[in-house]
Design a protein around this motif. Structure first.
Motif, PDB file in Angstrom:
ATOM      1  N   MET A  30      10.873  30.365  -1.629  1.00  0.00           N
ATOM      2  CA  MET A  30      12.011  30.963  -0.925  1.00  0.00           C
ATOM      3  C   MET A  30      11.581  31.918   0.175  1.00  0.00           C
ATOM      4  SD  MET A  30      14.511  32.074  -4.029  1.00  0.00           S
ATOM      5  CE  MET A  30      15.470  30.880  -4.950  1.00  0.00           C
ATOM      6  N   THR A  31      12.392  31.908   1.231  1.00  0.00           N
ATOM      7  CA  THR A  31      12.335  32.945   2.242  1.00  0.00           C
ATOM      8  C   THR A  31      13.638  33.716   2.101  1.00  0.00           C
ATOM      9  OG1 THR A  31      11.081  31.505   3.723  1.00  0.00           O
ATOM     10  CG2 THR A  31      12.187  33.399   4.723  1.00  0.00           C
ATOM     11  N   LEU A  32      13.541  35.041   2.025  1.00  0.00           N
ATOM     12  CA  LEU A  32      14.714  35.872   1.777  1.00  0.00           C
ATOM     13  C   LEU A  32      15.023  36.774   2.960  1.00  0.00           C
ATOM     14  CD1 LEU A  32      13.748  37.167  -1.768  1.00  0.00           C
ATOM     15  CD2 LEU A  32      15.196  35.202  -1.238  1.00  0.00           C
ATOM     16  N   ARG A  33      16.295  37.011   3.152  1.00  0.00           N
ATOM     17  CA  ARG A  33      16.750  38.029   4.097  1.00  0.00           C
ATOM     18  C   ARG A  33      17.743  38.887   3.325  1.00  0.00           C
ATOM     19  NH1 ARG A  33      20.116  36.849   9.518  1.00  0.00           N
ATOM     20  NH2 ARG A  33      20.843  38.955   9.798  1.00  0.00           N
ATOM     21  N   VAL A  34      17.389  40.138   3.087  1.00  0.00           N
ATOM     22  CA  VAL A  34      18.189  41.030   2.253  1.00  0.00           C
ATOM     23  C   VAL A  34      18.820  42.116   3.111  1.00  0.00           C
ATOM     24  CG1 VAL A  34      18.092  42.691   0.345  1.00  0.00           C
ATOM     25  CG2 VAL A  34      16.713  40.601   0.252  1.00  0.00           C
ATOM     26  N   THR A  35      20.113  42.319   2.910  1.00  0.00           N
ATOM     27  CA  THR A  35      20.848  43.368   3.605  1.00  0.00           C
ATOM     28  C   THR A  35      21.572  44.212   2.560  1.00  0.00           C
ATOM     29  OG1 THR A  35      21.220  41.879   5.483  1.00  0.00           O
ATOM     30  CG2 THR A  35      22.614  43.846   5.346  1.00  0.00           C
ATOM     31  N   ALA A  36      21.279  45.504   2.519  1.00  0.00           N
ATOM     32  CA  ALA A  36      21.984  46.409   1.613  1.00  0.00           C
ATOM     33  C   ALA A  36      23.419  46.584   2.113  1.00  0.00           C
ATOM     34  CB  ALA A  36      21.275  47.757   1.558  1.00  0.00           C
ATOM     35  N   LEU A  37      24.353  46.616   1.178  1.00  0.00           N
ATOM     36  CA  LEU A  37      25.766  46.761   1.513  1.00  0.00           C
ATOM     37  C   LEU A  37      26.314  48.054   0.924  1.00  0.00           C
ATOM     38  CD1 LEU A  37      26.907  43.131   0.591  1.00  0.00           C
ATOM     39  CD2 LEU A  37      26.393  44.009   2.880  1.00  0.00           C
ATOM     40  N   GLU A  38      27.355  48.555   1.561  1.00  0.00           N
ATOM     41  CA  GLU A  38      28.100  49.686   1.005  1.00  0.00           C
ATOM     42  C   GLU A  38      29.583  49.401   1.181  1.00  0.00           C
ATOM     43  OE1 GLU A  38      28.092  52.797   4.767  1.00  0.00           O
ATOM     44  OE2 GLU A  38      26.605  53.044   3.212  1.00  0.00           O
ATOM     45  N   PRO A  39      30.415  49.977   0.339  1.00  0.00           N
ATOM     46  CA  PRO A  39      31.852  49.700   0.422  1.00  0.00           C
ATOM     47  C   PRO A  39      32.437  50.154   1.767  1.00  0.00           C
ATOM     48  CG  PRO A  39      31.309  50.798  -1.641  1.00  0.00           C
ATOM     49  CD  PRO A  39      30.089  50.843  -0.782  1.00  0.00           C
ATOM     50  N   HIS A  40      33.373  49.380   2.250  1.00  0.00           N
ATOM     51  CA  HIS A  40      34.113  49.727   3.462  1.00  0.00           C
ATOM     52  C   HIS A  40      35.416  50.379   3.025  1.00  0.00           C
ATOM     53  CE1 HIS A  40      36.429  49.302   7.140  1.00  0.00           C
ATOM     54  NE2 HIS A  40      35.289  49.068   7.774  1.00  0.00           N
ATOM     55  N   PRO A  41      35.856  51.424   3.718  1.00  0.00           N
ATOM     56  CA  PRO A  41      37.092  52.095   3.294  1.00  0.00           C
ATOM     57  C   PRO A  41      38.328  51.186   3.326  1.00  0.00           C
ATOM     58  CG  PRO A  41      36.172  53.138   5.264  1.00  0.00           C
ATOM     59  CD  PRO A  41      35.225  52.072   4.843  1.00  0.00           C
ATOM     60  N   ASN A  42      38.301  50.115   4.096  1.00  0.00           N
ATOM     61  CA  ASN A  42      39.457  49.213   4.193  1.00  0.00           C
ATOM     62  C   ASN A  42      39.314  47.949   3.357  1.00  0.00           C
ATOM     63  OD1 ASN A  42      40.615  51.006   6.000  1.00  0.00           O
ATOM     64  ND2 ASN A  42      39.692  49.982   7.757  1.00  0.00           N
ATOM     65  N   ASP A  43      38.310  47.900   2.487  1.00  0.00           N
ATOM     66  CA  ASP A  43      38.097  46.726   1.640  1.00  0.00           C
ATOM     67  C   ASP A  43      39.296  46.563   0.705  1.00  0.00           C
ATOM     68  OD1 ASP A  43      37.294  44.776  -0.151  1.00  0.00           O
ATOM     69  OD2 ASP A  43      35.552  45.865  -0.874  1.00  0.00           O
ATOM     70  N   PRO A  44      40.004  45.432   0.792  1.00  0.00           N
ATOM     71  CA  PRO A  44      41.189  45.254  -0.059  1.00  0.00           C
ATOM     72  C   PRO A  44      40.839  45.138  -1.541  1.00  0.00           C
ATOM     73  CG  PRO A  44      40.727  43.244   1.163  1.00  0.00           C
ATOM     74  CD  PRO A  44      39.786  44.295   1.677  1.00  0.00           C
ATOM     75  N   GLY A  45      39.599  44.849  -1.873  1.00  0.00           N
ATOM     76  CA  GLY A  45      39.200  44.741  -3.269  1.00  0.00           C
ATOM     77  C   GLY A  45      38.697  46.039  -3.849  1.00  0.00           C
ATOM     78  N   ARG A  46      38.634  47.067  -3.032  1.00  0.00           N
ATOM     79  CA  ARG A  46      38.109  48.367  -3.457  1.00  0.00           C
ATOM     80  C   ARG A  46      39.141  49.099  -4.315  1.00  0.00           C
ATOM     81  NH1 ARG A  46      36.955  53.348   0.466  1.00  0.00           N
ATOM     82  NH2 ARG A  46      35.886  54.645  -1.025  1.00  0.00           N
ATOM     83  N   THR A  47      38.708  49.632  -5.434  1.00  0.00           N
ATOM     84  CA  THR A  47      39.592  50.412  -6.301  1.00  0.00           C
ATOM     85  C   THR A  47      40.036  51.657  -5.568  1.00  0.00           C
ATOM     86  OG1 THR A  47      38.371  49.620  -8.205  1.00  0.00           O
ATOM     87  CG2 THR A  47      39.766  51.536  -8.550  1.00  0.00           C
ATOM     88  N   GLY A  48      41.342  51.902  -5.584  1.00  0.00           N
ATOM     89  CA  GLY A  48      41.875  53.090  -4.935  1.00  0.00           C
ATOM     90  C   GLY A  48      42.100  52.925  -3.449  1.00  0.00           C
ATOM     91  N   ALA A  49      41.937  51.705  -2.910  1.00  0.00           N
ATOM     92  CA  ALA A  49      42.180  51.469  -1.482  1.00  0.00           C
ATOM     93  C   ALA A  49      43.664  51.618  -1.193  1.00  0.00           C
ATOM     94  CB  ALA A  49      41.695  50.103  -1.066  1.00  0.00           C
ATOM     95  N   ALA A  50      43.960  52.071  -0.015  1.00  0.00           N
ATOM     96  CA  ALA A  50      45.368  52.224   0.391  1.00  0.00           C
ATOM     97  C   ALA A  50      46.035  50.859   0.480  1.00  0.00           C
ATOM     98  CB  ALA A  50      45.430  52.937   1.736  1.00  0.00           C
ATOM     99  N   SER A  51      47.289  50.792   0.072  1.00  0.00           N
ATOM    100  CA  SER A  51      47.990  49.512   0.164  1.00  0.00           C
ATOM    101  C   SER A  51      49.016  49.513   1.244  1.00  0.00           C
ATOM    102  CB  SER A  51      48.644  49.113  -1.136  1.00  0.00           C
ATOM    103  OG  SER A  51      48.747  50.082  -2.103  1.00  0.00           O
TER     104      SER A  51
END
Length: 100
Positions: free
Chosen positions: A79-100
């Motif tokens: 395998m050749t890998l390309r890894v990108t660290a992610l962090e939550p986005h404030p507008n992520d609809p799947g995020r707990t406590g996100a504004a609706s």
């Protein structure tokens, strides 16, 4: 656990016997199931028309991701890998406590 976007390209070395390829692919499916059950493999997609996959993986940090998660995959040597660290986005609809 942190989330990582991982792009994986698997290239079977020339001259590898088909039974070795089949054995590793079968073992890969088993290991992927184990990693999913442990919460490390969240989602996995294959790109249309391309020999690579894209997935969301979880680990404590990038070192653990490489050594104790991705490093345990039977196909990892190919395998050749390309890894990108992610962090939550404030507008992520799947995020707990996100504004609706």
């Amino acid at each position: 656990m942190r989330e990582f976007l991982v792009e994986i390209t698997t290239t079977v070395p020339e001259g590898t016997a088909q039974d070795e390829v089949d054995r590793r692919r079968a073992a890969e499916a088993v290991r992927a199931g184990e990693l999913a059950a442990a919460g490390h493999l969240v989602r996995l997609w294959r790109r249309v028309g391309e020999p690579r996959s894209v997935g969301i993986w979880r680990a404590a940090d990038e070192e653990e991701l490489h050594e104790k998660v991705l490093g345990t995959l039977p196909l990892r040597p190919w395998m050749t890998l390309r890894v990108t660290a992610l962090e939550p986005h404030p507008n992520d609809p799947g995020r707990t406590g996100a504004a609706s």
